[in-house]
Design a protein around this motif. Structure first.
Motif, mmCIF file in Angstrom:
data_model
loop_
_atom_site.group_PDB
_atom_site.id
_atom_site.type_symbol
_atom_site.label_atom_id
_atom_site.label_comp_id
_atom_site.label_asym_id
_atom_site.label_seq_id
_atom_site.Cartn_x
_atom_site.Cartn_y
_atom_site.Cartn_z
ATOM 1 N N ALA A 210 0.834 -1.213 0.000
ATOM 2 C CA ALA A 210 0.000 0.000 0.000
ATOM 3 C C ALA A 210 0.862 1.254 0.000
ATOM 4 N N ALA A 211 1.951 1.209 0.772
ATOM 5 C CA ALA A 211 2.861 2.357 0.801
ATOM 6 C C ALA A 211 3.486 2.580 -0.573
ATOM 7 N N LYS A 212 3.888 1.477 -1.210
ATOM 8 C CA LYS A 212 4.482 1.595 -2.543
ATOM 9 C C LYS A 212 3.436 2.059 -3.562
ATOM 10 N N ALA A 213 2.177 1.600 -3.400
ATOM 11 C CA ALA A 213 1.105 2.066 -4.281
ATOM 12 C C ALA A 213 0.933 3.572 -4.128
ATOM 13 N N GLY A 214 1.042 4.040 -2.891
ATOM 14 C CA GLY A 214 0.964 5.476 -2.639
ATOM 15 C C GLY A 214 2.086 6.209 -3.352
ATOM 16 N N LEU A 215 3.272 5.656 -3.276
ATOM 17 C CA LEU A 215 4.416 6.300 -3.930
ATOM 18 C C LEU A 215 4.223 6.316 -5.448
ATOM 19 N N THR A 216 3.743 5.193 -5.980
ATOM 20 C CA THR A 216 3.489 5.130 -7.423
ATOM 21 C C THR A 216 2.497 6.221 -7.846
ATOM 22 N N ALA A 217 1.422 6.364 -7.076
ATOM 23 C CA ALA A 217 0.404 7.368 -7.405
ATOM 24 C C ALA A 217 0.965 8.785 -7.264
ATOM 25 N N PHE A 218 1.770 8.981 -6.225
ATOM 26 C CA PHE A 218 2.381 10.305 -6.010
ATOM 27 C C PHE A 218 3.273 10.677 -7.196
ATOM 28 N N LEU A 219 4.101 9.727 -7.618
ATOM 29 C CA LEU A 219 5.024 9.983 -8.730
ATOM 30 C C LEU A 219 4.255 10.211 -10.023
#
Lengths: 440, 249
Positions: free
Chosen positions: B154-163
Motif C-alpha cells: 500500500a505504501a508503494k502504491a501510494g508512492l506510485t500514485a504520487f510519482l
C-alpha cells in the motif's frame, strides 16, 4: 559446504558478516570458525570446523594513493572488481592467481602466486599492511615492521591466524591492457625445464604440460611467455582498445557432466590437438587480452562441473631444482600410466615464499586435476611420497586429502606458525576442516 | 574517469540498489552526493566509490523519517543536482505490521511519506530551474494489494500514485519523473528468501536500467526492470477481485 573442487563436503553453520563494525563481535563470539571469501580454494580450507564466516559483503575499497600506487581495501573485495576499476586507469595487480573470482582476504590467506612468481614473488610480498581481527575480536594492524610475526603467519596462513578486515598492497603501472605472448614448444621434460629456466627474466611464464604423453615425449609442453604490451605494440588498434574491459560473454556449464565424459581417450585426443595447434603458431608473438591470458577458465563459469558430481582433486606440488628432472619424470610417468590426469596440467617455476606457511619454494611446481574416484587417492598418496622424498610440498589452497605426515614434512616453518597461533589465542579459536585434518 | 559536470543525488546510499546506482553514475563521470541514515556507513560507500572511480563524492546524513530536516538539508546540497534518485525502502514484517500499529506506521512512512515528500521538494526545485530528473523506486507490490505484504504494498502504491501525479503536474515544466519497479532483487532485503531466478535481478542490473532510462538512451515513465514483469503484472492486475481475494499469492 564444499570448496571449488566439490570434494570433500562437510556440515558447517554459516554466518554472514554484513558490516565491518560487526566483524569483531562476530569473530570473538564463537570458537571453531574460519573466514570464507568467494569459496575458490579447492578443498576444505574455507570450511569452518563449527562455523564458516562468509565475508563477501566486506567488499568496499577504502583508498588509493596514486603516489605509491597503493590500494587499501576491505578483505572481501573481489580481484575482479579491482581489475575492472584499475585497468582503465593504467594499473594491474602485482600478482594474480588463475581466477579473478577471489577475494583479497583469500589471496592473502593462500599467499597466491601467479605466472610472475619467479620474478615478483607471491601476492604477500606486495602487501604492506593488514588489519586482522584476532581471536579476542581486537583489530591488530600488522606489517613487516609491526607485529611482523603475526603478519608473516597471516600471509599463506589459510585464515588460521584471524580474519582479514583490511589490507593495503601496491599495484603495478601498465600502459595497455594487452599481453604480448610468445609460445615456446618443447618436446620432452628435460627440454621443458630448461626452457622454463631460460625464460626466467620474462615477466610471465607458465607451461601447459601434456600429462598423458609418454616415452620420448613425456613432459612435452607449450610454454607461454608474456609481457605487458606497450602502446607501440598495439599501435594498429583503435585508441579505445588500449585498456579493454573484462570479457563479458560468459558461458556457464548448466549441468554436471557425467563422470566418464573426461576419459583417457577424450583427453588424450584433446591434448594432442592442443599441442599441435600451439606448436603451429609458436613462431610469432601474439597480442592477447588480459582476461584471456590470465584467466582463461573464468570464461567458462562453473567449470568445476566438468568433472561430474563427485568432484575433483587438484594436486599441486613444488619440488626443488636439484632433482626436479628425476622426480617430475617419475611423477609424470605415474600420472600418464594411470591415465587419470585431465587436460588442465600446468608447470612453472617458483622462488621462495614470504609467509610462514606460504606454498612457494625455489623449484618447479606441477599442478593437475583428477576427477574423484576410489583409486585416485592411492595414486596421489604414492605421488606424495615422491614429493616428500624430493623435499617438496603441496599447496594448501588446493589440497583436500594430503596426509598430516606429507604436510609436516613439507612445511619446515610450521612450528613457528603454531607458536604465533598459540601466543595470539588463534589455536583455540580459528579452525577449518583443513586445519583439523592436518593438525595445524 | 572524466568528470562531465553533472551531479546525482542518491537517497538511500547504503542500500544495495543505491550503492550500485551511485557506482554506475560515477563510472559515467557524474559527481555524486550520497545520503543515508548513518554517517559512517554513508562515508564507507563514498570512500568505495571514490577509490573505484575517482569521482567527486560527498556523504550526507539524513533520516528519511525526519521530514522537519528536509528543507534545511536540501539547502546544503549545492548546486542543485541534475538527477535525484530515491531508493529508500523497508519491507518490514507483514505479520508484525498487522499486530503493531507502530511497525505498520514505520513501514508506511519509510516507503511512502519520506520518499514522496523528499522527491516532491526536489521536483519543485527542479521545476523552478526548468530541468532535472526525479527517480522514485516503487515496487510491483504496489500494483495490487496482496495478503502477504499489503502494508508495504500500500505504501508503494501510494508512492506510485504520487510519482504519477508529479509527472503529470510537471510534464511541461522540463522535469522528468520516473517510476522504477525493480521486481525481485537479490539484496539484503530479500536475503534468505527463495526467489524465482527469471524474475530476480541483481542490484547492478537495476542500477544500469535506472541510468539507461533516466540519463541514457532509453525512454520511459514507469519501468519494470525485467520485461517479463509487464505481462505478468498485467495479468495480476486484470484478475477480477472476487477471484483475486481467494488466491494465495
Amino acid at each position: 559446504m564444499e570448496g571449488w573442487g566439490r570434494y570433500p563436503r562437510h556440515e558447517s553453520e554459516v554466518l554472514v558478516c554484513r558490516l565491518p563494525e560487526t566483524l569483531s563481535g562476530t569473530v570473538s563470539s564463537r570458537a571453531g570458525l574460519i573466514a570464507r571469501g568467494n569459496g575458490r580454494s579447492y578443498g576444505d580450507a574455507a570450511i569452518g570446523e563449527h562455523l564458516t564466516l562468509t565475508c563477501g559483503a566486506l567488499s568496499r575499497m577504502k583508498s588509493f594513493d596514486e603516489m605509491n600506487a597503493s590500494l587499501t581495501v576491505e578483505g572481501g573485495v573481489m580481484l575482479s572488481d579491482i581489475l575492472r576499476s584499475f585497468i582503465p586507469r593504467g594499473y594491474f595487480p602485482p600478482v594474480v592467481p588463475g581466477t579473478k573470482f577471489v577475494t583479497i582476504g583469500g589471496m592473502i590467506a593462500s599467499d597466491v602466486h601467479g605466472k610472475n612468481h619467479h620474478r615478483d614473488g607471491g601476492f604477500g610480498e606486495h602487501v604492506s599492511e593488514i588489519k586482522l581481527v584476532v581471536a579476542g575480536g581486537e583489530i591488530v594492524t600488522c606489517s613487516r615492521a609491526k607485529n611482523s610475526e603475526l603478519f608473516l603467519a597471516t600471509l599463506g596462513g589459510m585464515g588460521l591466524t584471524g580474519v582479514v578486515a583490511e589490507a593495503t598492497f601496491t599495484l603495478r603501472p601498465i600502459t595497455t591492457g594487452w599481453i604480448v605472448q610468445k609460445t615456446v614448444v618443447t618436446e620432452n621434460l628435460a627440454d621443458t625445464l630448461k626452457a622454463l629456466k631460460q625464460t626466467d627474466d620474462a615477466t610471465y611464464s607458465v607451461a601447459w604440460i601434456d600429462c598423458l604423453s609418454r616415452g620420448a615425449s613425456l613432459g612435452r609442453s607449450l610454454i607461454f611467455v608474456g609481457e605487458h604490451a606497450s602502446p607501440s605494440d598495439i599501435a594498429q588498434m583503435p585508441k579505445a582498445a588500449q585498456f579493454p574491459p573484462s570479457k563479458a560473454a560468459r558461458l556457464s556449464l548448466p549441468v554436471d557432466l557425467p563422470g566418464s565424459a573426461l576419459n583417457r581417450a577424450s583427453v588424450s585426443a584433446f591434448n594432442d590437438l592442443y599441442y599441435r595447434l600451439g606448436a603451429r603458431k609458436a613462431a610469432r608473438a601474439s597480442l592477447v587480452h588480459w582476461d584471456s591470458y590470465f584467466f582463461p577458465l573464468d570464461g567458462l563459469l562453473e567449470w568445476n562441473r566438468l568433472y561430474g558430481k563427485r568432484g575433483f582433486l587438484q594436486h599441486q606440488c613444488v619440488v626443488p631444482d636439484e632433482n626436479a628432472l628425476a622426480v617430475l619424470s617419475s611423477m609424470l610417468d605415474r600420472f600418464a600410466r594411470s591415465g587419470k590426469a585431465s587436460f588442465l596440467a600446468v608447470l612453472k617455476r617458483l622462488r621462495g615464499g614470504a609467509g610462514l606457511l606460504s606454498f612457494p619454494a625455489p623449484g618447479y611446481t606441477l599442478a593437475l586435476d583428477l576427477p574423484v574416484a576410489p583409486d585416485v587417492f592411492q595414486l596421489l598418496d604414492e605421488i606424495d611420497k615422491l614429493v616428500v622424498a624430493a623435499g617438496g610440498r603441496l599447496y594448501l589452497a588446493k589440497d583436500a586429502r594430503q596426509s598430516r605426515h606429507t604436510f609436516e614434512a613439507g612445511y619446515p616453518r610450521l612450528q613457528a606458525f603454531k607458536e604465533v597461533r598459540r601466543t595470539t589465542g588463534a589455536d583455540r579459536h580459528f579452525s577449518s576442516q583443513l586445519g583439523k585434518r592436518l593438525g595445524i | 574517469m572524466k568528470a562531465i559536470g553533472k551531479a546525482l543525488l542518491l537517497i538511500g546510499a547504503t542500500s544495495d540498489i543505491g550503492r550500485a546506482t551511485a557506482l554506475v553514475y560515477a563510472e559515467a563521470g557524474w559527481d555524486i552526493h550520497l545520503v543515508g541514515r548513518r554517517r559512517e556507513l554513508v562515508q564507507r560507500e563514498a570512500d568505495d566509490i571514490v577509490t573505484r572511480t575517482g569521482a567527486a563524492v560527498t556523504a550526507h546524513e539524513l533520516d528519511i523519517l525526519d521530514i522537519d530536516r528536509f528543507e534545511a538539508f536540501l539547502s546544503t546540497v549545492s548546486p542543485l543536482p541534475d538527477t535525484a534518485v530515491c531508493v529508500v525502502g523497508e519491507l518490514g514484517e507483514q505479520a508484525r505490521a498487522e499486530r503493531e500499529l507502530e511497525h505498520a506506521a514505520m513501514v508506511m512512512r519509510t516507503n511512502f511519506e519520506g520518499p514522496a515528500l523528499m522527491l516532491g521538494l526536489l521536483a519543485s526545485r527542479f521545476a523552478a530551474r526548468g530541468s532535472g530528473t526525479i527517480v522514485g523506486i516503487s515496487s510491483v507490490a504496489g500494483d495490487r494489494g496482496r495478503g502477504s505484504n499489503y502494508v508495504y504494498g500500500a505504501a508503494k502504491a501510494g508512492l506510485t500514485a504520487f510519482l504519477s501525479g508529479l509527472r503529470n503536474r510537471l510534464s511541461t515544466a522540463g522535469v522528468r519523473v520516473l517510476t522504477i519497479k525493480p521486481g525481485f532483487v537479490r539484496t539484503r532485503m530479500t536475503d534468505g528468501m527463495k526467489l524465482p531466478p527469471v524474475l530476480t535481478a541483481a542490484p547492478a542490473e537495476v542500477a544500469q536500467r535506472i541510468f539507461a532510462v533516466a540519463d541514457g538512451s532509453k525512454g520511459g515513465d514507469v519501468v519494470y526492470v525485467r520485461r517479463i514483469w509487464y505481462p505478468l503484472m498485467a495479468i495480476i492486475r486484470s484478475i477480477p477481485e472476487p477471484i483475486f481475494k481467494r488466491l494465495r499469492l
